[in-house]
Scaffold this active site. Structure first.
Site, PDB file in Angstrom:
ATOM      1  CB  THR A   1      71.047  35.583  32.625  1.00  0.00           C
ATOM      2  OG1 THR A   1      72.248  36.309  32.367  1.00  0.00           O
ATOM      3  CG2 THR A   1      70.990  35.226  34.096  1.00  0.00           C
TER       4      THR A   1
ATOM      5  CE  LYS B   1      45.943  41.103  35.728  1.00  0.00           C
ATOM      6  NZ  LYS B   1      45.344  39.783  36.009  1.00  0.00           N
TER       7      LYS B   1
ATOM      8  NE  ARG C   1      68.893  39.679  34.537  1.00  0.00           N
ATOM      9  CZ  ARG C   1      69.773  39.586  33.546  1.00  0.00           C
ATOM     10  NH1 ARG C   1      69.464  40.026  32.337  1.00  0.00           N
ATOM     11  NH2 ARG C   1      70.957  39.041  33.758  1.00  0.00           N
TER      12      ARG C   1
ATOM     13  CG  HIS D   1      74.314  39.108  37.113  1.00  0.00           C
ATOM     14  ND1 HIS D   1      73.905  37.805  37.318  1.00  0.00           N
ATOM     15  CD2 HIS D   1      74.158  39.356  35.777  1.00  0.00           C
ATOM     16  CE1 HIS D   1      73.507  37.294  36.149  1.00  0.00           C
ATOM     17  NE2 HIS D   1      73.661  38.213  35.208  1.00  0.00           N
TER      18      HIS D   1
HETATM   19  C1  NCD Z   1      74.746  41.450  32.183  1.00  0.00           C
HETATM   20  C2  NCD Z   1      73.633  41.920  33.100  1.00  0.00           C
HETATM   21  O1  NCD Z   1      72.469  41.616  32.838  1.00  0.00           O
HETATM   22  O2  NCD Z   1      73.981  42.553  34.082  1.00  0.00           O
HETATM   23  N1  NCD Z   1      74.335  40.490  31.246  1.00  0.00           N
HETATM   24  C3  NCD Z   1      74.350  39.176  31.616  1.00  0.00           C
HETATM   25  O3  NCD Z   1      73.595  38.745  32.460  1.00  0.00           O
HETATM   26  N2  NCD Z   1      75.298  38.393  31.060  1.00  0.00           N
HETATM   27  C4  NCD Z   1      75.520  42.547  31.580  1.00  0.00           C
HETATM   28  C5  NCD Z   1      74.832  43.568  30.729  1.00  0.00           C
HETATM   29  O4  NCD Z   1      73.613  43.538  30.527  1.00  0.00           O
HETATM   30  O5  NCD Z   1      75.535  44.432  30.218  1.00  0.00           O
END
Ligand code: NCD
Length: 333
Positions: free
Chosen positions: A58, A86, A107, A135
């Site tokens: 990602t 911090k 994220r 997501h």
């Molecule tokens: C997923 C996530 O981060 O939610 N990964 C991703 O972004 N392709 C799925 C996962 O971590 O299992």
């Protein structure tokens, strides 16, 4: 829906027309994502790519998507390397970065946290995963891949039987994808999970309220008999309450034996990745590598064009992509 200047925090912001706009732009961008053509439509722009949780595809694919549009990327990776350790607030971090960059991808391990970054700034913020919440860009690339793979089989997403298996409780990709597929017509959803990892009621209700058929079971083999698509997922171990130890039983292992025995011959096998290849994880097996039914690397490849499309729409340059098109002059296999 409107894209220009908007933060993309949840799939709930999308309607069917918005998905079509985005996918049309993604199709136009496919030759650029595949390095057959280049464009510099985002020349001079800066993306702040902030990942406070582990990520490989990602983070890199967002960065690559931005670079392939001609923009610059600044990354942070992990909590430890930032001032959040911090005691800085999400608001302050969001406000500061908003003064530096044109768009932010975030994220973060807590549901709702990416919205806090968005509230602190006036630049668009894209949710790349907020804990067990959502997501949205993964769902978009998943649906884009589904449309393409189904079209190759003479089908559309409307009327399909989609089986989602694994960790339905903490799997944010499942939450976003289910909402996105609810925008299509007459989809049949089967959620397959261990009893402890059932899909949250709010997601099931959301899907049912849009007129789709929803079933839950622990029997993956049984669910596969009439499936058009299987979307398998990893156990989200990092989200289990402390002291809980859960594993998938062997029945959840998506391998060649199961698929040959239980699934239709033209099923499409998907997974957001990463798959857990450790002993006893019972995730998607690599004995299906090279199998025509496996679409996982089509998903990852498609992710670049879909993320490029989102940047182009949100930053208002979708109609200018071709103005700076040039040939690619370096080695591309
Ligand atoms: C997923 C996530 O981060 O939610 N990964 C991703 O972004 N392709 C799925 C996962 O971590 O299992």
């Amino acid at each position: 829906m409107q894209f220009l200047g908007q933060s993309i925090l949840s799939i709930e912001q999308f309607d069917r027309a918005g998905v079509k706009t985005l996918f049309d732009t993604a199709r136009r961008l496919e030759p650029y994502a595949a390095r057959k053509l280049r464009t510099s439509v985002l020349d001079g722009t800066v993306l702040a790519n902030l990942f406070f949780e582990p990520s490989t595809r990602t983070r890199v694919s967002f960065g690559v998507a931005f670079n392939r549009l001609g923009g610059f990327v600044r990354d942070t990776s992990g909590m430890q390397s930032t001032s959040l350790t911090k005691g800085e607030s999400l608001f302050d971090t969001g406000r500061v970065i908003g003064g530096y960059a044109d768009v932010m991808v975030v994220r973060y391990p807590e549901e709702g946290a990416v919205a806090e970054f968005a509230a602190a700034t006036n630049i668009p913020v894209i949710n790349a995963g907020d804990g067990p919440g959502e997501h949205p860009t993964q769902a978009l690339l998943d649906a884009f891949t589904m449309e393409k793979e189904l079209a190759a089989r003479g089908k559309t997403v409307d009327g399909m039987h989609i089986v989602l298996s694994g960790d339905m409780k903490y799997g944010r990709t499942v939450h976003s994808l289910s909402k996105l597929l609810s925008l299509y017509q007459n989809v049949r959803f089967t959620f397959v999970s261990p009893a402890e990892l059932r899909c949250p009621a709010k997601i099931l209700d959301y899907v049912r309220a849009r007129g789709h058929r929803v079933e839950e079971t622990e029997d993956l083999a049984g669910a596969l008999a009439s499936a058009d698509v299987l979307y398998a997922t990893r156990l989200q171990k990092e989200r289990l309450p402390e002291g809980t130890s859960l594993t998938y039983s062997e029945g959840f292992c998506v391998n060649r034996a199961l698929m040959d025995k239980a699934a239709p011959k033209d099923i499409i096998i998907m997974h957001p990745l990463p798959r857990d290849g450790r002993m006893g994880a019972n995730d998607l097996s690599d004995d299906l590598n090279g199998d025509d039914r496996l679409a996982i690397f089509k998903q990852t490849d498609n992710g670049v064009a879909v993320r490029m499309a989102l940047f182009a729409e949100v930053l208002g340059v979708a109609d200018k992509i071709e103005d700076t098109t040039r040939p690619v002059g370096w080695f591309v296999p």
